[in-house]
Scaffold this motif. Sequence first.
Motif, short mmCIF file in Angstrom:
data_model
loop_
_atom_site.label_atom_id
_atom_site.label_comp_id
_atom_site.label_asym_id
_atom_site.label_seq_id
_atom_site.Cartn_x
_atom_site.Cartn_y
_atom_site.Cartn_z
N ILE A 138 0.82 -1.21 0.00
CA ILE A 138 0.00 0.00 0.00
C ILE A 138 0.86 1.26 0.00
CG2 ILE A 138 -1.92 1.17 1.12
CD1 ILE A 138 -2.51 -1.67 0.26
N ILE A 139 1.91 1.27 0.84
CA ILE A 139 2.63 2.52 1.01
C ILE A 139 3.63 2.76 -0.12
CG2 ILE A 139 4.14 3.79 2.57
CD1 ILE A 139 2.79 2.38 4.87
N ILE A 140 4.47 1.79 -0.37
CA ILE A 140 5.52 2.01 -1.37
C ILE A 140 4.95 2.31 -2.76
CG2 ILE A 140 7.43 0.89 -2.59
CD1 ILE A 140 8.33 -0.28 0.03
N PRO A 141 3.92 1.58 -3.25
CA PRO A 141 3.44 1.91 -4.60
C PRO A 141 2.87 3.32 -4.73
CG PRO A 141 2.66 -0.24 -3.94
CD PRO A 141 3.24 0.39 -2.73
N GLN A 142 2.59 4.00 -3.61
CA GLN A 142 2.07 5.37 -3.72
C GLN A 142 3.08 6.28 -4.40
OE1 GLN A 142 -1.21 5.85 -2.91
NE2 GLN A 142 -1.12 3.66 -2.51
N LEU A 143 4.35 5.83 -4.47
CA LEU A 143 5.35 6.59 -5.22
C LEU A 143 4.88 6.83 -6.65
CD1 LEU A 143 8.70 4.86 -4.20
CD2 LEU A 143 8.09 7.25 -3.82
N PHE A 144 4.03 5.94 -7.16
CA PHE A 144 3.64 6.04 -8.56
C PHE A 144 2.64 7.14 -8.84
CE2 PHE A 144 6.43 3.17 -10.03
CZ PHE A 144 6.12 1.82 -10.05
N TRP A 145 2.24 7.91 -7.82
CA TRP A 145 1.45 9.10 -8.11
C TRP A 145 2.30 10.12 -8.85
CZ3 TRP A 145 -3.62 9.28 -7.81
CH2 TRP A 145 -4.28 8.45 -6.90
N PHE A 146 3.64 9.95 -8.73
CA PHE A 146 4.53 10.92 -9.34
C PHE A 146 5.03 10.42 -10.67
CE2 PHE A 146 4.40 13.44 -5.69
CZ PHE A 146 4.40 12.61 -4.59
N ARG A 147 4.86 11.24 -11.68
CA ARG A 147 5.18 10.82 -13.05
C ARG A 147 6.64 10.41 -13.17
NH1 ARG A 147 6.39 12.98 -18.19
NH2 ARG A 147 5.20 11.94 -19.83
N ARG A 148 7.50 11.16 -12.47
CA ARG A 148 8.93 10.84 -12.57
C ARG A 148 9.22 9.44 -12.06
NH1 ARG A 148 12.43 15.08 -10.00
NH2 ARG A 148 12.84 13.33 -8.61
N MET A 149 8.51 9.04 -11.01
CA MET A 149 8.74 7.71 -10.45
C MET A 149 8.25 6.65 -11.42
SD MET A 149 10.14 7.81 -7.51
CE MET A 149 11.09 9.29 -7.53
N ARG A 150 7.13 6.94 -12.10
CA ARG A 150 6.56 5.95 -13.02
C ARG A 150 7.47 5.73 -14.21
NH1 ARG A 150 1.62 8.89 -12.38
NH2 ARG A 150 1.82 9.74 -14.49
N ARG A 151 8.30 6.71 -14.51
CA ARG A 151 9.12 6.59 -15.71
C ARG A 151 10.58 6.34 -15.38
NH1 ARG A 151 5.61 8.49 -19.76
NH2 ARG A 151 7.26 8.72 -21.32
N SER A 152 10.88 6.12 -14.11
CA SER A 152 12.25 5.87 -13.73
C SER A 152 12.45 4.37 -13.54
CB SER A 152 12.56 6.60 -12.42
OG SER A 152 13.43 5.84 -11.63
#
Lengths: 386, 381, 462
Positions: C357-371
């Motif tokens: 639940i917590i760690i995947p919330q990083l994917f709200w950020f576009r930069r994280m999704r594309r890194s």
Amino acid sequence: MTTEAPRSSLVRNALVALTILGAAGTALVYVCEGPARFWANWLVWTLFLLTVGLGNLFLVALERLVGAHWSVPMRRVPERIASLIPLAIPLLIIAFFGVPVLFPWTHAEAAHNPILVAKAPWLNLPFFAIRLAACALVWLLFYSFYVRGSLRQDQSKDAAFTVKARKLAPLFMVVFFFSVTIVAFDWISGLEPEWYSDMFGVYLFAGTFLSGIAGMALGVLGLIRRGRLPDVKPKHFYNLGTLGLAFTVFYAYIGFAQYMLIWYANLPEEVVWFKHRIEGAWYPVAMLLPLFHFLLPFFLLIGAVGKKNPKILRIAMVSILFAHFVDLYWLVFPVLGAQPLFGWPELAMACLFLGLGLLQIRRAMGRGADMPVGDPLLAKGLEWQL
Amino acid sequence: MSSTTTTATFAVLGLYSDAQKIVDAAKQIRPRKLGRLEAYTPYPVHGLDKAVGLPPSPLGKLVLGMGLLGTILALLLEWWTSAVDYPLVVGGKALFSWQAFVPVMFEVTVLFATFTAGLAMLFAFNKLPFFGHPVLHSKAIKGITRDKLALSIESTGATFDPEVARQALIENGAESVEIVPIPAWDRPLSLVGLLRTIAAIAAACLVAGAGLFAAEKMIPVVPPMLHMHNQPKLNAFRSSTFFADGRGMRPAVAGTVARGHLPPAFATPEEAGTMLANPLPLTQKTAERGRKVFNDHCAVCHGTVGDGVALLSHAYGAKPGNLLSNEMRARPDGYIYGVLMLGKNAMPSYAPDLDEADRWAAVHYVRVLQRSQNAKDEDLR
Amino acid sequence: MKSAAAELPVPLQPLELIEGMVTPGSLDDQVLQFPDRRPPRAWYFALAVTLTALGIGGFCMAYTLYYGIGAWGNNRPVAWGFGIINFVFWVGIGHAGTLISAILFLFRARWRNAIARFAEAMTIFAVMCAGIFPVLHTGRPWFAYWLFPYPNERGIWVNFRSPLVWDVFAVSTYFSVSLVFWYLGLVPDFASMRDRTAEGIRKRIYTVLSLGWRGAASHWVHYDKAYLLLAGLATGLVISVHSVVSFDFAVSLVPGWHMTIFPPYFVAGAIFAGFAMVVIVLTVVRKTMNLSNLITDNHLDTMNKLILAMSCIMGYAYFMEGGTAWYSANPYIQHTFKNYVSGFYGWAGITTVTCNIIIPQLFWFRRMRRSIPAMIFVALAVTLGMWMERFVIIVISLHQDYLPSSWHLYIPTKIDFGILLGSFGLFFTLVLLFARVMPVIATSEMKASLPGAQAGHGGGHE
């Protein structure tokens, strides 16, 4: 639209007359049949209007979330049907006054029931009211944002709104799921407060989504028949049939899973809820659900023909809406007793709420253009191919 | 590109690179009825099937029908096995618990539908596998499965004119044209190939089945499958290296009393004589029971009439008591019971062999014997 | 057409799904070259690693067969341990493949084309890994055929009322259907490979596998229909299979197991875990096989959005589970839920929530999704979290249920870990072999969606 003026005002007058007749009948119900039956009807109809409205708002937000194009030309219809939300909210607030009548956890005996005492931190009137207010607030906020924003975009043609609408869609989803779950637990399963099923929120969501699709499809087909959506072709509403099929199956899956798990483990505290709803006189009512909520729409929509043919699509969607109402009736009315009550009180209050609902939708159908002409994605939506 | 053929022509292929062009070409050529129109493409081109004049596939209805057949068959299987052939109440549920049958019904529906879709599509509608089609041996096939779209005008018989077809294709934008001959050799019909395939699969199944059968017979007697047959535990009557006396079974701990066999309250038969009285009434039935018990257990030493003369009288150097003696006649019933329970001299206790009723019935019978061998004249009248 | 796209603000423009110029011919050359080439040294090194893991697992499986289930940590009451955890884990991983392949096909999401083939292959491999465990955990797997209803000399039938039998049907149907779906998709690609290869054994193999496919329009009509129907059927199957797996738990009376939300909760979790595995594999594949122009950052971005969405759904499910546990006022359920986050195994529950639940919330950020590093981190966390979730559900619920005198800890043995390692070894060995030998991208599907591929309107984007 102007050429329809005489006919449209006839329809409007008929609806107003229906509403007034219904209001009178409703008052009579309270006086003659007692508060319990009055509030049960009020609750069922309010939930029906609310879920159809919420389902349509959900479709609007879903389109934004996944960036779909095929539904853009039709999106004004669910935006208008979502106007049932600002109608349903005051009705729900009024229903709050019926809570002490219908809900056992508000009664004096609950203080002696150790299970209800344990649930009291959640099942108490102040917190219930706070939850109701919170849900109403977020629904109104999102309704205002999505629907009024879309109407404003007709004039402003500002693409920035579409971008913002897409960005806010995930937040709406989170809020939507939790608020529908609250409605399910507070207003429906709370009628038998000792019972619990953590699937229940998903169950109400399935019915809500389906009734949203059904409302949208009927609205779209209705406008096409009146020549108001000349650019919307069968290729557009084909997907409504597909979604209708998929979520009919989804609803059946959720409903069956909940039922089968409770049947299998056979725990008394869980089974009693179903016992009240499928034994004796309630059995025929329960049988309406698999028939009209699953079998009929499933076989109508499974072929490619059913999804492109307006007549078949209409029958399937009417079946779904009818079944959704029966579902809510079947969920709520057993609190009144082992006999499914259906008589002049139900018909009278049906007149009132149907009248109110249809008047609200009718009014909304006059607002703004019939297609979201300010939406930059409209062109792509019109030329979209299956 | 085109070869003068002495053999008959199968088809004339026009190659395109642009999807719009081939669709337009098909639309132009089809009304001219130059031959059977077909297309060969590396991927499905939208609209080309309609342009070529192909009807939509009836696969959907077939799959739905077969799926529903699967549903019904699964339901029948579950119903018959659970409610008819071996009805077993499980979890207190009804024999025909349809709720529990739904998941398997669903899975079998999908299974039937899937295999219908796959196999019907390949075998029935597309008649694949088929390796003898002339286009497979054409020069164009390399392009067809790579990036070229081929429109094919296929021969329908004697009226077919490859030159006219070739012209039509070039007029309608074909980049190149190839005339595909019917191969000289006679390839077997795909139906025969299909039958061969089915026969091969059947043969393979037979071999596999026979192999599995043999394996099933053999596997249980090979380790590790054998392990449960020879488990490292002591069974009854096995020897043991663990215990000093070499036996697997342990005797009962000293002083163990079997149920219903608490040690008697008396220490000697005399004491039993003073403590106990025969609880059974003397009836015909009791006496007959007693006779059976006596003949089974006592007569072998004490004789059939109880006089101590019997088969084993002299065998072991013991002298069984004469039950008819004056001394014995004077003893109370409880004394006889006591001897029976405690044993006397060489006689072991018969307590484990007889239950209470048998014991007292035997006592009655001893009395009957005593009376019978000392009957008075009045008894005979 | 073009003008409509040009007027759109950037966030609304369709995603570019292909970088650079790609023609059907260049696609074939790029994707179909691998079976003809020697793989790089890294491939051999990776294979050595996975084969080692598989070997260790094989040894542990043989050990289990020889000595019995006593080699595992199972006991009473925790009669289900790593065996079932791994089974549910691997079946779940398979579901993402079917979702990408089938469900996204139904939604006509064109971004799926570049990744569908690999995802389908992963489904089949994952189901193969999953199948090991129920067979092995029977203790006498040579009698595994007893699980099927056939007339037998014992005169008995399988118990159709048991979810374990439903599992037999569900998983075997899932495997067969996935295999059929995968193979049908491969037929046109085998035809391409047949026509590219010079005469020889390889060409013969491809010829047979391609069934003589020639791309006839009259064939494509039926093929497309079959593919559409199979996609619809596979979609229903995905949902039903993991629901049936959830029924294994939910029909019981074990506190924490008998929760009605289990079916959709398990399905969402399966898709979640599966997507994480797909992301892990594809980030590596596209780098090592130079497929980044086809499996673009946009593809990964979209998959990560789906991972985020699934994470939110899992959050809802966890909230409902805990909330209903409280609401039920049932002391046994409440005790179990307390054990999920405290007590001897509390670390497992905390890990689960953190990773899922917590760690995947990083994917709200576009930069994280594309890194790439960020997404590999999140995907690994999700894989761990989802495995841990099954551990939590199975071990924690079982080790302390109703009767305190039955309470007992579960300590997995080295053999348990060995078999788990072996299943990963099997999975990645199969993945490596697949990448070596078969077309990893569905070239025929990709060709159909390239720009200019279709008459009338272009493709190349969603």
